[in-house]
Design a protein around this motif. Structure first.
Motif, PDB file in Angstrom:
ATOM      1  N   GLU A  75     -17.524  -9.495  -3.497  1.00  0.00           N
ATOM      2  CA  GLU A  75     -17.660  -9.467  -4.945  1.00  0.00           C
ATOM      3  C   GLU A  75     -18.957 -10.138  -5.384  1.00  0.00           C
ATOM      4  OE1 GLU A  75     -12.889  -9.817  -6.016  1.00  0.00           O
ATOM      5  OE2 GLU A  75     -14.271 -11.470  -6.441  1.00  0.00           O
TER       6      GLU A  75
ATOM      7  N   ARG B  48     -17.558  -5.504 -12.213  1.00  0.00           N
ATOM      8  CA  ARG B  48     -17.232  -5.987 -10.882  1.00  0.00           C
ATOM      9  C   ARG B  48     -17.873  -5.100  -9.830  1.00  0.00           C
ATOM     10  NH1 ARG B  48     -11.148  -7.156  -8.429  1.00  0.00           N
ATOM     11  NH2 ARG B  48     -11.594  -9.258  -7.723  1.00  0.00           N
ATOM     12  N   SER B  49     -17.976  -5.618  -8.626  1.00  0.00           N
ATOM     13  CA  SER B  49     -18.489  -4.818  -7.526  1.00  0.00           C
ATOM     14  C   SER B  49     -17.607  -3.588  -7.318  1.00  0.00           C
ATOM     15  CB  SER B  49     -18.520  -5.642  -6.231  1.00  0.00           C
ATOM     16  OG  SER B  49     -18.769  -4.807  -5.118  1.00  0.00           O
TER      17      SER B  49
ATOM     18  N   ASP C 254     -14.655  -2.321  -3.382  1.00  0.00           N
ATOM     19  CA  ASP C 254     -13.231  -2.185  -3.046  1.00  0.00           C
ATOM     20  C   ASP C 254     -12.652  -0.877  -3.562  1.00  0.00           C
ATOM     21  OD1 ASP C 254     -13.221  -4.574  -1.732  1.00  0.00           O
ATOM     22  OD2 ASP C 254     -12.409  -5.740  -3.392  1.00  0.00           O
ATOM     23  N   ALA C 255     -12.962  -0.551  -4.837  1.00  0.00           N
ATOM     24  CA  ALA C 255     -12.444   0.690  -5.403  1.00  0.00           C
ATOM     25  C   ALA C 255     -13.054   1.901  -4.705  1.00  0.00           C
ATOM     26  CB  ALA C 255     -12.727   0.736  -6.901  1.00  0.00           C
TER      27      ALA C 255
ATOM     28  N   THR D  72     -17.332  -0.060 -12.564  1.00  0.00           N
ATOM     29  CA  THR D  72     -16.160  -0.745 -12.026  1.00  0.00           C
ATOM     30  C   THR D  72     -15.928  -2.038 -12.788  1.00  0.00           C
ATOM     31  OG1 THR D  72     -16.707   0.151  -9.852  1.00  0.00           O
ATOM     32  CG2 THR D  72     -15.057  -1.588  -9.925  1.00  0.00           C
TER      33      THR D  72
ATOM     34  N   LEU E 214     -13.207  -5.540 -13.572  1.00  0.00           N
ATOM     35  CA  LEU E 214     -12.207  -6.468 -13.053  1.00  0.00           C
ATOM     36  C   LEU E 214     -10.945  -6.385 -13.899  1.00  0.00           C
ATOM     37  CD1 LEU E 214     -11.311  -8.956 -11.328  1.00  0.00           C
ATOM     38  CD2 LEU E 214     -12.405 -10.390 -13.058  1.00  0.00           C
TER      39      LEU E 214
ATOM     40  N   SER F  64      -9.347  -4.046  -8.974  1.00  0.00           N
ATOM     41  CA  SER F  64     -10.585  -3.407  -9.424  1.00  0.00           C
ATOM     42  C   SER F  64     -10.239  -2.051 -10.021  1.00  0.00           C
ATOM     43  CB  SER F  64     -11.557  -3.220  -8.255  1.00  0.00           C
ATOM     44  OG  SER F  64     -11.979  -4.470  -7.739  1.00  0.00           O
TER      45      SER F  64
ATOM     46  N   ARG G  10     -11.983   1.420 -11.469  1.00  0.00           N
ATOM     47  CA  ARG G  10     -13.216   2.195 -11.538  1.00  0.00           C
ATOM     48  C   ARG G  10     -13.007   3.416 -12.418  1.00  0.00           C
ATOM     49  NH1 ARG G  10     -16.735   4.981  -6.662  1.00  0.00           N
ATOM     50  NH2 ARG G  10     -18.761   4.819  -7.703  1.00  0.00           N
TER      51      ARG G  10
ATOM     52  N   ASP H  40      -6.573  -6.369  -5.192  1.00  0.00           N
ATOM     53  CA  ASP H  40      -7.481  -7.166  -4.361  1.00  0.00           C
ATOM     54  C   ASP H  40      -6.964  -7.345  -2.943  1.00  0.00           C
ATOM     55  OD1 ASP H  40      -9.176  -7.357  -6.466  1.00  0.00           O
ATOM     56  OD2 ASP H  40      -8.651  -9.409  -7.019  1.00  0.00           O
TER      57      ASP H  40
END
Length: 584
Positions: free
Chosen positions: A88, A139-140, A143-144, A278, A280, A450, A452, A503
């Motif tokens: 993240e 957010r990064s 993950d999604a 994306t 959080l 996450s 997206r 997460d």
């Protein structure tokens, strides 16, 4: 040496800035001491300014720096905290950084420490900064993206005709999929297989037609045909898309393997271009303080339910009462004592009575006085008088059970009750005070998932054709003829998809909408959850609503003759398809 290199690099950038009006340079702080000292000072500043509540940056994170070079000045523009463990990125509040001691910011800008160049992903994260205020915190996308682009496992196989095989040593994977799900052509409607190679950004693949479309899901009105082709798709943190092409010559198709050789619908070429971002997703959970309050409330509720029932109450002296709790006041407990049927039956039937001297006689109870009792000896019904002072302690307790029969109340000091009964009364009548203030919040928000969001335009060139069987005895004489195709603005549609993954990577879900000017529309919904170690259980739902249809010209010789393609039948269809996936 490091100082000289840093000064030379910055000097070069300053000289270069005379050519370009503004230049930005980026690097990552690799020195853990510098990272921790700066972040700790930043956290102290947040606490001082009362802005610490939403902070998720930790001293163990690495700092990514962006400075702008404008003429002969160096300006600290942006800072990101990189969490390697979670993958993240979190933003520093630059307004708070400006309030910090200048010695910390000067230390970061000087670059007189161990540092390294940023990766392309780090750079993309920095570029995500904007002046736009979003409802959700950005957010990064990793993950999604990983949850739906490929897999986090080395081997991932699903009964939904999806498989990924990844290499440990590189970001390269083999992919197998069915259908074109992003275009709304889900695996039950389009049984074409996708075989290709994928990395974390792009994928190139071959399109392989199904062996036969004669066997289809009953909910499908009219399936799509297919042929060999190729495709390419990509997915970055902001832009993504795909291009697909099939050979519509159809010479390789056996008529016996088609659903209807008179009406064959093929997605000859298709494409997709979308924007994504994306965010959080947080959820409210009990804080440590809130959890203790909730635990006390739960214990109080259970204790109150227990007190509402008739139960055995015991004292420290050994006495026992079958009673119901009424109230407690000033340390005195009032009980509604119920008739002890068991004790009364035993007194009438007969029991062993013992004296302190040790003599024992089996008898029934005849009379009970304040100083003595009269019992009838069992063998000859002879009455016997025994003083209470001469009875054993066990017999005294037994008489106590007989004394409080019917619906009579008994008051006992709470200190005389057994320890478990004391605790029960105290818990049920305790007052739970919820205090307010910082650090005493009942629930707090914490990162949970996450989300997206993708949105863009799609293009699908559907063609309609048939196979003219000039000589049914010779399959080579079968010729595929295109009678109509969807082109131009009619082939353009829109695409919206929302993806979510928790997460802990145990659950993921998506919702997708596709609609085209041609009349085709589809709605997709999916959910997958880890049920046991390496086993996931999921379900895909595909909805082709009533009115999802495309009108084609049926014959090249008669343009007025029309045929309507219904992907879900005249009334539409909903397909619910559960599946199991295994990963290692």
């Amino acid at each position: 040496m490091i100082k000289q290199i840093s000064k030379l690099s910055l000097s070069f950038c300053l000289i270069f800035s005379f050519v370009l009006p503004q230049e930005s340079i980026f690097w990552e702080v690799s020195d853990p001491i510098v990272n921790s000292e700066f972040i700790e000072a930043y956290i102290n500043q947040l606490i001082k300014s009362d802005n610490y509540e939403d902070n998720t940056i930790q001293a163990s994170n690495s700092i990514i720096v962006q400075v702008d070079l404008v003429q002969d000045e160096i300006e600290l523009k942006k800072l990101k905290a990189k969490n390697y463990q979670m993958g993240e990125y979190q933003s520093f509040m630059m307004s708070q950084v400006e309030l910090m001691d200048t010695s910390f910011t000067n230390m970061i800008v000087s670059r007189e420490y161990k540092w390294k160049d940023v990766s392309s992903r780090d750079l993309s994260e920095l570029e995500m900064f904007s002046t736009v205020d979003n409802i959700f915190q950005e957010r990064s996308f990793k993950d999604a993206r990983d949850a739906f682009w490929w897999s986090n496992a080395q081997l991932d196989v699903s009964s939904s005709l999806q498989a990924f095989i990844r290499q440990k040593s590189s970001s390269l994977a083999f992919r197998l999929e069915s259908g074109f799900s992003d275009l709304g052509l889900y695996r039950h409607l389009s049984q074409n297989l996708i075989l290709g190679l994928t990395n974390d950004i792009a994928s190139a693949y071959l399109i392989v037609p199904p062996v036969t479309v004669d066997r289809i899901n009953k909910a499908i009105g009219h399936p799509l045909e297919g042929n060999f082709g190729f495709g390419f798709k990509f997915d970055t943190h902001t832009l993504g898309g795909q291009v697909n092409y099939m050979d519509v010559d159809m010479q390789e198709i056996d008529v016996r393997d088609t659903y209807s050789y008179k009406h064959m619908v093929v997605p000859a070429s298709s494409g997709l271009l979308y924007w994504s971002n994306t965010f959080l997703v947080k959820r409210k959970v009990f804080s440590d303080y809130g959890a203790s309050i909730e635990e006390r409330k739960t214990s109080k509720g259970k204790a109150q339910k227990t007190l509402a029932k008739v139960r055995d109450w015991k004292t420290k002296s050994g006495a026992s009462y079958n009673a119901k709790f009424i109230t407690v006041k000033e340390g005195v407990v009032t009980l509604l004592v119920m008739k002890d049927l068991k004790a009364h039956k035993l007194a009438e039937k007969g029991r062993n009575w013992a004296t302190k001297s040790g003599s024992i006689v089996k008898a029934t109870l005849d009379q009970q006085g304040s100083t003595e009792i009269i019992i009838l000896r069992k063998k000859d019904k002879k009455p016997m008088r025994i003083k209470l002072s001469e009875l054993s302690e066990e017999d005294i307790l037994f008489l106590d059970r007989l004394q409080w029969d019917g619906e009579k109340t008994k008051t006992i000091s709470i200190d005389q009750l057994s320890d478990p009964d004391q605790k029960l009364v105290q818990t049920a009548n305790s007052e739970i005070r919820v205090r307010k203030g910082k650090g005493r919040e009942i629930k707090v928000k914490e990162p949970w998932a996450s989300m997206r969001i993708k949105g863009g335009l799609s293009f699908i060139q559907f063609i309609h054709g048939n196979i003219n069987r000039y000589d049914t005895s010779v399959s080579e004489d079968d010729k595929f003829e295109i009678t109509d195709r969807i082109n131009g603005s009619e082939a353009i549609g829109f695409f919206v998809k929302v993806e979510g993954v928790t997460d802990d990577k145990k659950s993921k879900a998506f919702l997708q909408v596709n609609a085209s000017s041609s009349g085709f529309s589809a709605l997709g919904l999916g959910l997958e959850h880890n049920i046991y170690k390496t086993f996931n259980l999921g379900v895909d739902c595909s909805l082709y609503p009533k009115g999802s249809q495309i009108e084609f010209v049926e014959s090249r010789t008669n343009e007025n003759k029309k045929w309507i393609w219904y992907p879900g039948g005249d009334g539409g269809s909903l397909i619910i398809a559960p599946y199991v996936s295994v990963f290692f």
